[in-house]
Structures are given as C-alpha cells and as structure tokens.
Design a protein around this motif. Sequence first.
Motif, PDB file in Angstrom:
ATOM      1  N   THR A  17       0.853  -1.187   0.000  1.00 20.60           N
ATOM      2  CA  THR A  17       0.000   0.000   0.000  1.00 20.60           C
ATOM      3  C   THR A  17       0.889   1.237   0.000  1.00 20.60           C
ATOM      4  O   THR A  17       1.725   1.407   0.891  1.00 20.60           O
ATOM      5  N   ALA A  18       0.726   2.061  -1.020  1.00 22.82           N
ATOM      6  CA  ALA A  18       1.526   3.282  -1.144  1.00 22.82           C
ATOM      7  C   ALA A  18       0.644   4.493  -0.869  1.00 22.82           C
ATOM      8  O   ALA A  18      -0.502   4.579  -1.347  1.00 22.82           O
ATOM      9  N   GLY A  19       1.168   5.438  -0.065  1.00 22.27           N
ATOM     10  CA  GLY A  19       0.477   6.689   0.212  1.00 22.27           C
ATOM     11  C   GLY A  19       1.187   7.855  -0.428  1.00 22.27           C
ATOM     12  O   GLY A  19       2.255   7.698  -1.042  1.00 22.27           O
ATOM     13  N   SER A  49      -4.318   1.182  -9.102  1.00 23.06           N
ATOM     14  CA  SER A  49      -4.178   2.496  -9.718  1.00 23.06           C
ATOM     15  C   SER A  49      -3.090   2.446 -10.774  1.00 23.06           C
ATOM     16  O   SER A  49      -1.982   1.964 -10.512  1.00 23.06           O
ATOM     17  N   THR A  50      -3.393   2.934 -11.947  1.00 27.35           N
ATOM     18  CA  THR A  50      -2.378   2.971 -13.007  1.00 27.35           C
ATOM     19  C   THR A  50      -1.370   4.090 -12.777  1.00 27.35           C
ATOM     20  O   THR A  50      -0.419   4.232 -13.545  1.00 27.35           O
ATOM     21  N   GLY A  79      -2.366  -2.848 -14.516  1.00 28.47           N
ATOM     22  CA  GLY A  79      -3.731  -2.421 -14.282  1.00 28.47           C
ATOM     23  C   GLY A  79      -4.450  -3.343 -13.319  1.00 28.47           C
ATOM     24  O   GLY A  79      -3.845  -3.968 -12.458  1.00 28.47           O
ATOM     25  N   GLY A  80      -5.758  -3.448 -13.503  1.00 31.20           N
ATOM     26  CA  GLY A  80      -6.580  -4.213 -12.573  1.00 31.20           C
ATOM     27  C   GLY A  80      -6.525  -5.709 -12.780  1.00 31.20           C
ATOM     28  O   GLY A  80      -7.027  -6.460 -11.935  1.00 31.20           O
ATOM     29  N   ASP A  81      -5.946  -6.156 -13.885  1.00 29.86           N
ATOM     30  CA  ASP A  81      -5.806  -7.590 -14.137  1.00 29.86           C
ATOM     31  C   ASP A  81      -4.362  -8.028 -13.890  1.00 29.86           C
ATOM     32  O   ASP A  81      -3.427  -7.252 -14.083  1.00 29.86           O
ATOM     33  N   LEU A 110      -0.727  -2.314  -4.606  1.00 31.74           N
ATOM     34  CA  LEU A 110      -0.080  -3.160  -5.598  1.00 31.74           C
ATOM     35  C   LEU A 110      -0.069  -4.585  -5.075  1.00 31.74           C
ATOM     36  O   LEU A 110       0.434  -4.843  -3.978  1.00 31.74           O
ATOM     37  N   ARG A 111      -0.637  -5.483  -5.840  1.00 35.21           N
ATOM     38  CA  ARG A 111      -0.590  -6.911  -5.506  1.00 35.21           C
ATOM     39  C   ARG A 111       0.497  -7.557  -6.346  1.00 35.21           C
ATOM     40  O   ARG A 111       0.671  -7.226  -7.533  1.00 35.21           O
TER      41      ARG A 111
END
Length: 518
Positions: A17-19, A49-50, A79-81, A110-111
């Motif tokens: 997780t990026a802030g 998020s791109t 992306g989301g995939d 980001l996964r």
Amino acid sequence: EYSTEDPWCGAQSAKLTAGRDRPGRLSQGGLAVSRGVTYLFSGHFRSSSTDLEVSIRLKSLLPDGQWMVLGSASLPRSGGDWTKIAARLACTGTTDRAVLEIEAVGEGQLRLDKLSLMPADNLGGWRRDVVEATRELRPPILRWGGSTIDPGGYKWKEQIGDRDRRPTFLTRPWGRRDSGDVGIEEFIGFCRAVGSEPLVCVSYADGAQSAGELVEYCNGSVETPWGKIRKQNGHPEPCAVKYWQLGNEVGNDEVTGKLADFCRAIRSADPDAVIFTSFPSGGLLERVGDSIRYLCPHYYTSDLAWVESDISGLRDRIRDSRYRDTVRLAVTEWNINAGNWGLGRGKLYTLDCALFEARFLNLLHRNSDIVAIACRSNLTNSFCGGTIQTNAAGLYKIPAFYVMKLFRDHTQPVPLTIAEVPGWLSVSACASQDRTQLTVFVVNTRTEPAEVRVDLCGFEQGVKIVAGEVVGDTQDRRQIDVTNGWDRRERVKTMPLPFQGDVVTLPALSVAAVDVGE
C-alpha cells in the motif's frame, strides 16, 4: 501484508500500500550477486491504480550504514488484471548480502506474486555451477523419487506446465513446504543437461491410473490425451524416459499385491518401459516378475557384512525363481545413514564417510553379477548428505564427491576376482573388454600410509601400472573426521597416486584407483 482476494496462485498474494508521502516496499535479503552478471527478474502484478510507479533494485549495505544500489529497473505500469512483468538488472558489484527491493510510489495498492530473480546464464532454470559440477560426476542415472513421492505431498499433475501457476505442497515426513518449481519436466531437463538417464518413481498413493498417465505424459505421442497436454505445455517431443519405479519404499504384502495393476498401466502407456519395484518383499516376484526388470532394496547402514548377506539372499531368491535370467537388483538408495541427527548426520560430511562409500562401491563391484544399478543418496544439499553443497553464492564438494568421481572416471566394464587381499584393505578390480586395461580400487582405512604391490601375473607380459589417482586429506593429518567446507573447499580432494614399478604408496585414510595398461 497478504491478501486472499483473487490471488494469482494459491491462497494469497503479497500486497503493498503506497500513500502520498509513503512508498510501499517489499524486500528480500540474503541474496548473492556478482559484478558484471545480468539478472532476470519476473513477477505477476496487479494494481488498483495505473498511477503507481513501480521499480526494482538490488542493494547492498555499506560499512558506514549507507545503501549502495547495484542495479535497478523501472517496471511497466500494471492495471486491474494480473500481468506478468519482466526486467533485466545489470549488477555492478559482488556481495552475498544483497537485498532485492520492490518499491511502489504514488497512491494505491499493488498486488504481487511469484517473484523470481535468477542469473541470465542459467541453464533451463538450473544454476550453471550445479549443472557443471554434476557433469563432472557423470552419473549414468538420476532418480526422481524418495519421500517426496511416497508418502510425500507431491502430485505430478499439479506440478506441470506454467511454473507460476503451480501450488506449493508439504513434503512429508520432512515437514518442508516446497514451491513446486521443480516438476517432472524440469527434472528431465536437468538429466538431459548433465547427460544422465532419468529414473522416475510413480506415486503408489496416487494409484495405477495416475502412474500410467504420467508415463503417457512423458512418453506418449501428441495423439494421446496426455501427450497432447505435454505439447500444450511446450514439450511436443516425447521425453523417452526408460526407467520407472513403483513408488518409494513400498514393501508390505497388502501394498505389493496391487502392483500388478501399476505394471499393466505403465506397459499400456509404454510397452518398452523398464520397471523397477520398491522394496523386494516376499511374493513380489510371483506377483509381478513377468513385468519387472529390477528388485530395489535400500541400504542405510555402516554394516557392510549385513549388506553383503542381504544381497546374497536376494541373489538366491532370484536364482531360485523362473526370473533368474531377467531380473536383477537396483539399489536405488544407499549411504551410511539417512535419518540421523546431530553428529550422526554430520558424519556424512567427513572423510570417514567417503572411505565407507568407497568400500560400499567395492562391495557393489564384487556383486555386479546381480547388482546392475545403484543410486547414492543424495546429489545436492539434503541436510549433510548431498555430494554437492550449495548456498546463494556458490558450492563446494564434500569428500564423497571425489570418491564417486574417482570410481566413475576409472571403472572398467568387466569385473575381476582378486586372488589375495590383506584383511585391512578393501579392494575391487575391473578390466576392459579386451583385458588390456585394468583398474584396481583400494581403500586404506588405517591412519598410516601403506605400500601395496599389485601382482599382475594373471595378465599378459608387458602390462604394468601406468597411472593412478588417490582421494585423501591434502594436509595428511590422519583424522577420520576431516571435512571440506566454505573456508576449505578442497581440503579433501583427488591427487596423483605415487607408485614405482608394481608398488603403490597409499596415503593414510585414502581411496586409490590404480590404472594398469600396456
């Protein structure tokens, strides 16, 4: 942290997780890298998020506490995939304490999963140094089996095709979680890379149908159901695996009573398959003798007299059967011990164990009329048992490596009988087909050097000792517990053997190969 939401493979994937002012980072230390080497990175990524900018870098911590970057690359945005992303890192330094860091900058999640970093000079995914060391040994056969197969958790159908899609599994009884990176395809590839024939154990627990399907997957044409799947996985040509073993250490009558079903399934998939049993239990020949080529005991003991007695008993059992001309023994696992812990396990590292293994090989030579194949346990790592020991930075070879190589380099095809041997020596001999070349293997287990005369009166005039090699302690400290290690990689190694005329000088605690020729 980890996320169980729609993972790429298995039950979960890593999540960064990026802030706005706090990048997300994932790192792994303890890596070894070398200056001038290019490393191939790959992984599967999925982003909320791109706008996230993702980079990777190799770092090393300097003595002053500052980080030095040894190589870096920016990754394409995902992306989301799930998307597989690859990069190349050119390394500018050498260290065995490198850290691989992945950083996500921006806002979002980001996964990531199935991350990999390996040298670009790898050989089919295998470390080049391990492949080259195994090539030195030139093992005729390498066995795929052991406790990973039975009673282990390995299921071959789950470990084929795309390695990034393979689940992990628990290897019983050792309790190790295995990544599944090495399946049957990778094992066969390793065998081909080092010039060995694969011997594949089929899982008894998976049943006869699964065994037949595995043989078809490896050897069937692309017209067969499993041959077609093999082609889809990138291997259109049959693998031509000759040797198949029925489970691992399967021995009781209830189990072996079902092995005829396995033989039929294997023969249906490949009529030319050479079938090995597991333990040679009572009644086994009567049940499957028409289908098998080898009975397969395992020996983990220092009692060589008992081993020789057991082999003699199995020889009698075969000779008293109607399979005396078709069935032989294959010792598909052997060493001085297998499951000991502490100092007992550490004994496998020592010169003493190498001397034992040379004596065991001499025993096999003397019984080569019935023992056709033998597989030392094990090849790499395996607690203390592997002839090759590795870490992230390199490898070294234990004393047993040099003994195995000595026998491989000098063995001739025709076994000979020794007329007279002092009781404190272990000796075997073999000759070329035309008897113009001869090798005598001699093990000196004493803590003093010895001069031994080789009487060649049974050979033609003009035959004499022409060369020799000996494995022993380069420092001649005459201690049985000498080992090799990361700070002494060749304390025990192969050296020239001193000889004069028909007399050889055996160093204390040594194994020699005496070459005789015209």
